[in-house]
Design an enzyme around this catalytic site. Structure first.
Site, PDB file in Angstrom:
ATOM      1  N   GLY A   1     -12.558  -4.901  -3.806  1.00  0.00           N
ATOM      2  CA  GLY A   1     -12.532  -6.170  -3.105  1.00  0.00           C
ATOM      3  C   GLY A   1     -13.930  -6.729  -2.956  1.00  0.00           C
ATOM      4  O   GLY A   1     -14.921  -5.988  -3.052  1.00  0.00           O
TER       5      GLY A   1
ATOM      6  N   GLN B   1     -20.472 -11.807   0.806  1.00  0.00           N
ATOM      7  CA  GLN B   1     -21.189 -10.736   0.097  1.00  0.00           C
ATOM      8  C   GLN B   1     -21.986 -11.244  -1.094  1.00  0.00           C
ATOM      9  O   GLN B   1     -22.808 -10.506  -1.650  1.00  0.00           O
ATOM     10  CB  GLN B   1     -20.210  -9.649  -0.369  1.00  0.00           C
ATOM     11  CG  GLN B   1     -19.592  -8.865   0.776  1.00  0.00           C
ATOM     12  CD  GLN B   1     -18.682  -7.781   0.258  1.00  0.00           C
ATOM     13  OE1 GLN B   1     -17.536  -8.040  -0.041  1.00  0.00           O
ATOM     14  NE2 GLN B   1     -19.204  -6.577   0.115  1.00  0.00           N
TER      15      GLN B   1
ATOM     16  N   CYS C   1     -17.938   0.073   1.121  1.00  0.00           N
ATOM     17  CA  CYS C   1     -18.178  -1.367   0.985  1.00  0.00           C
ATOM     18  C   CYS C   1     -19.288  -1.565  -0.034  1.00  0.00           C
ATOM     19  O   CYS C   1     -20.298  -0.848   0.011  1.00  0.00           O
ATOM     20  CB  CYS C   1     -18.592  -1.943   2.342  1.00  0.00           C
ATOM     21  SG  CYS C   1     -18.962  -3.708   2.294  1.00  0.00           S
ATOM     22  N   LEU C   2     -19.131  -2.520  -0.930  1.00  0.00           N
ATOM     23  CA  LEU C   2     -20.160  -2.766  -1.950  1.00  0.00           C
ATOM     24  C   LEU C   2     -21.482  -3.214  -1.323  1.00  0.00           C
ATOM     25  O   LEU C   2     -22.522  -3.101  -1.961  1.00  0.00           O
ATOM     26  CB  LEU C   2     -19.670  -3.812  -2.956  1.00  0.00           C
ATOM     27  CG  LEU C   2     -18.497  -3.371  -3.850  1.00  0.00           C
ATOM     28  CD1 LEU C   2     -18.061  -4.519  -4.750  1.00  0.00           C
ATOM     29  CD2 LEU C   2     -18.863  -2.145  -4.673  1.00  0.00           C
TER      30      LEU C   2
ATOM     31  N   HIS D   1     -10.119  -5.171   5.207  1.00  0.00           N
ATOM     32  CA  HIS D   1     -11.575  -5.036   5.043  1.00  0.00           C
ATOM     33  C   HIS D   1     -12.201  -6.359   4.591  1.00  0.00           C
ATOM     34  O   HIS D   1     -13.207  -6.818   5.151  1.00  0.00           O
ATOM     35  CB  HIS D   1     -11.847  -3.913   4.024  1.00  0.00           C
ATOM     36  CG  HIS D   1     -13.293  -3.692   3.698  1.00  0.00           C
ATOM     37  ND1 HIS D   1     -13.940  -2.515   3.995  1.00  0.00           N
ATOM     38  CD2 HIS D   1     -14.208  -4.494   3.089  1.00  0.00           C
ATOM     39  CE1 HIS D   1     -15.211  -2.616   3.589  1.00  0.00           C
ATOM     40  NE2 HIS D   1     -15.387  -3.799   3.036  1.00  0.00           N
TER      41      HIS D   1
ATOM     42  N   HIS E   1     -14.678  -9.337   6.590  1.00  0.00           N
ATOM     43  CA  HIS E   1     -15.977  -9.863   6.141  1.00  0.00           C
ATOM     44  C   HIS E   1     -16.138 -11.340   6.496  1.00  0.00           C
ATOM     45  O   HIS E   1     -17.253 -11.808   6.738  1.00  0.00           O
ATOM     46  CB  HIS E   1     -16.116  -9.721   4.621  1.00  0.00           C
ATOM     47  CG  HIS E   1     -16.715  -8.431   4.159  1.00  0.00           C
ATOM     48  ND1 HIS E   1     -17.996  -8.036   4.475  1.00  0.00           N
ATOM     49  CD2 HIS E   1     -16.214  -7.452   3.361  1.00  0.00           C
ATOM     50  CE1 HIS E   1     -18.258  -6.863   3.899  1.00  0.00           C
ATOM     51  NE2 HIS E   1     -17.181  -6.479   3.224  1.00  0.00           N
TER      52      HIS E   1
HETATM   53 CO    CO Z   1     -16.996  -4.767   2.202  1.00  0.00          CO
END
Ligand code: CO
Length: 145
Positions: A46, A51, A88-89, A130, A134
């Site tokens: 995701g 992000q 999380c990335l 998740h 964000h």
């Molecule tokens: Co994340």
């Protein structure tokens, strides 16, 4: 398509409340395409607009059953619970235990502004929660296992 840089923990942009996405135009489509390329390249399940530095309410999810694009998503139903590791990335190489609903229903729009309903169970429910978090500046590390 082009890969975008993923914002990392410590950048204020991850803590902002994102604004409603009002335009369903070529710019949005291009950004969604770039997000998919970025997410697959990073082997994530995701990615949310903040992000990549965009403070708008949209995100993508693919837990292995196809790409889902969610514009202005809202969780309308939650049930059950699951406890498991989450990453999380934006927080590379870290994982911790988070409890999430076992299943969720999400109301959103697609890239053309059509209303859609997405249901998810297990990992998909976790990823939906998740990514939607964000959009309100919430990270999984904010939850105590
Ligand atoms: Co994340």
């Amino acid at each position: 398509m082009a890969k975008r840089n993923i914002v990392k923990l410590g950048d204020d942009v991850l803590r902002k409340i994102c604004r409603t996405q009002l335009d369903f135009n070529e710019k949005l489509h291009q950004t969604l395409d770039d997000m998919a390329e970025t997410m697959y390249d990073a082997e994530g399940v995701g990615l949310a607009a903040p992000q990549i530095g965009i403070l708008r309410r949209y995100c993508i999810v693919d837990v292995g059953d196809g790409l889902i694009e969610l514009i202005n998503p809202v969780i309308t139903e939650k049930s059950g619970s699951q406890t498991g590791d989450e990453g999380c990335l934006s927080i590379p190489n870290k994982f911790s235990t988070v409890t999430r609903p076992m299943s969720v229903t999400v109301r959103a729009q697609d890239r053309n502004g059509n209303n859609i309903i997405v249901k998810g169970e297990g990992l998909k429910a976790r990823a939906l929660c998740h990514e939607i978090d964000h959009l309100d500046g919430i990270l999984y590390i904010d939850y105590k296992g």
